[in-house]
Enzyme design. Sequence first.
Site, PDB file in Angstrom:
ATOM      1  N   HIS A 291      34.559  -4.848   5.044  1.00 54.28           N
ATOM      2  CA  HIS A 291      35.385  -3.634   5.192  1.00 54.28           C
ATOM      3  C   HIS A 291      34.919  -2.748   6.345  1.00 54.28           C
ATOM      4  O   HIS A 291      34.329  -3.247   7.295  1.00 54.28           O
ATOM      5  CB  HIS A 291      35.449  -2.891   3.858  1.00 54.28           C
ATOM      6  CG  HIS A 291      35.745  -3.828   2.724  1.00 54.28           C
ATOM      7  ND1 HIS A 291      37.007  -4.268   2.417  1.00 54.28           N
ATOM      8  CD2 HIS A 291      34.900  -4.487   1.865  1.00 54.28           C
ATOM      9  CE1 HIS A 291      36.941  -5.144   1.410  1.00 54.28           C
ATOM     10  NE2 HIS A 291      35.677  -5.294   1.062  1.00 54.28           N
ATOM     11  N   GLU A 306      32.679   0.942  -1.172  1.00 51.30           N
ATOM     12  CA  GLU A 306      32.050  -0.342  -0.872  1.00 51.30           C
ATOM     13  C   GLU A 306      31.539  -0.402   0.570  1.00 51.30           C
ATOM     14  O   GLU A 306      30.433  -0.867   0.840  1.00 51.30           O
ATOM     15  CB  GLU A 306      33.049  -1.483  -1.117  1.00 51.30           C
ATOM     16  CG  GLU A 306      32.486  -2.852  -0.789  1.00 51.30           C
ATOM     17  CD  GLU A 306      33.503  -3.970  -1.010  1.00 51.30           C
ATOM     18  OE1 GLU A 306      34.633  -3.680  -1.469  1.00 51.30           O
ATOM     19  OE2 GLU A 306      33.167  -5.129  -0.725  1.00 51.30           O
ATOM     20  N   HIS A 359      29.369  -7.905   0.378  1.00 53.36           N
ATOM     21  CA  HIS A 359      30.387  -7.066  -0.268  1.00 53.36           C
ATOM     22  C   HIS A 359      29.827  -6.471  -1.551  1.00 53.36           C
ATOM     23  O   HIS A 359      28.759  -6.881  -2.026  1.00 53.36           O
ATOM     24  CB  HIS A 359      31.616  -7.912  -0.629  1.00 53.36           C
ATOM     25  CG  HIS A 359      32.455  -8.275   0.562  1.00 53.36           C
ATOM     26  ND1 HIS A 359      33.678  -7.713   0.814  1.00 53.36           N
ATOM     27  CD2 HIS A 359      32.210  -9.136   1.589  1.00 53.36           C
ATOM     28  CE1 HIS A 359      34.174  -8.215   1.942  1.00 53.36           C
ATOM     29  NE2 HIS A 359      33.297  -9.091   2.440  1.00 53.36           N
ATOM     30  N   GLU A 423      28.309 -10.669  -3.435  1.00 50.17           N
ATOM     31  CA  GLU A 423      28.788  -9.425  -4.062  1.00 50.17           C
ATOM     32  C   GLU A 423      27.560  -8.803  -4.713  1.00 50.17           C
ATOM     33  O   GLU A 423      27.043  -9.322  -5.704  1.00 50.17           O
ATOM     34  CB  GLU A 423      29.857  -9.719  -5.120  1.00 50.17           C
ATOM     35  CG  GLU A 423      31.135 -10.340  -4.586  1.00 50.17           C
ATOM     36  CD  GLU A 423      32.144  -9.323  -4.047  1.00 50.17           C
ATOM     37  OE1 GLU A 423      31.786  -8.124  -3.957  1.00 50.17           O
ATOM     38  OE2 GLU A 423      33.263  -9.736  -3.713  1.00 50.17           O
TER      39      GLU A 423
HETATM   40 ZN    ZN Z   1      34.774  -6.409  -0.433  1.00 49.86          ZN
END
Ligand code: ZN
Length: 461
Positions: A291, A306, A359, A423
């Site tokens: 992002h 995030e 992420h 993640e």
């Molecule tokens: Zn993400």
Amino acid sequence: MTLRWLTLSLLGLVLWASPAEAGRLTSWQFDNRANQLRFTTDDGVQPTAKLIANPARLIIDLPGTILSRPTVTQRVGGTIREVRIGQFNASTTRLVIELAPGYTLDPERVEFRGTSDRQWQVTLPPPERIDLNQSPVTGLDNFQVTQNGFFVRLAELAQPQATVRRSGDRKEIAVSIRGNRIPDNLQDQTILINRYGVDTIRFEPDVIRLTVAADGPDWRAAVSRAGIAIVPSGGQVLNGDRTTVPLPSDEQVVQIPVPPPERITPPQPTANPGDFRVPNSRILTTIDPGHGGRDPGAIGIGGLQEKDVVLPISLEVARILSEAGVSVLMTRSDDRFISLQERAVMANRARSTLFVSIHANAISMSRPDVNGVETYFFSSRSRNFANTVHQSILNQIRIGNRGVKQARFYVLRNTAMPSILVEVGFVTGAQDAPRLADPAFRDQMARAIADGILRYVSDNY
Ligand code: ZN
């Protein structure tokens, strides 16, 4: 696709491995929006700069600095064609910003600023169109700068003999000729070369003198009835391959003054001897913080975004890797939007060895009970890489284990090297969110991910 690449305003930030011995270019980036080149070294440096015409290029030399990777070229697009970084000679790294054909820069408006002796920025004025009616002559009868070196046409059609001798201080190469002679129009001329590590070439009746960098290569002469080719030892002369390279003349080289840095960095203590070090600096890992910019990614408890969690983790991973001898390319190093396609393209173009996307996860705000780390891969050859990094996180951090999984994420499907997506926890999780907001925890996570990457590198490369 090309257009999107061209409009990308920031080229990848590249962090190179920097072993302890000294003076290395550790990162550079060209910010297309600000027309600014920024670079850092791990030792103090005073750059020198000049502008050379045809094609117009700004040349920045970093004396006492070496590069741990082969030459890198980044296409920019628009009025700036590309940025090249290479090793000019044994102790000088050279950065070249080459403009598109037909454009040049006002050398007086090129601004250097060293915020310290290790951090420099070079701001360029907007490139200007060259008035083609005024472009200078680029060539000399009987002398050519070729793609291999130099070619001098001799005065008589007779096979000459040539001996090459280098001076004791290594700064001059003298090519003496017998059985032929230098053409009259060259005699007593000194020509500014600024290419291939050669500063000037001077012609005397039977000697050609090259002034060169003391640590540059040796040169040799290859003779024929047509003339004499002067090429670096180890380079090749291809008969008939005398493609002419435009010859820079005096007025086409403009020196650009570089002010001293604002601050000199005190010497740093050397790294702990026990530090994990990977000897092969040719390993390049792309670190991809998810992002950024207008895309915040997942938003969780307390408005935690995030993009703000994954950037500091990624930067710390990059720092640890480059300290350990693994070079790093970052798809973004600040808060900006980069498309998924651009991320994959960057890694592929750089021929990255590994790709790691970072992420943070999210689920409905009504599920604060969902917490933990997940690692994804797509291609089966990436499975091991995913397992290694995932296990490293579990070994170092007490966090929920949601496993290693296969998934069709864009960046995993479109990168041509072992690639994984981590993640690092749930921004919506009651346990994970406060930790992801904590810089100390993020550093811990970065350390665990970096150690996993280093473990994988040392096992496989
Ligand atoms: Zn993400």
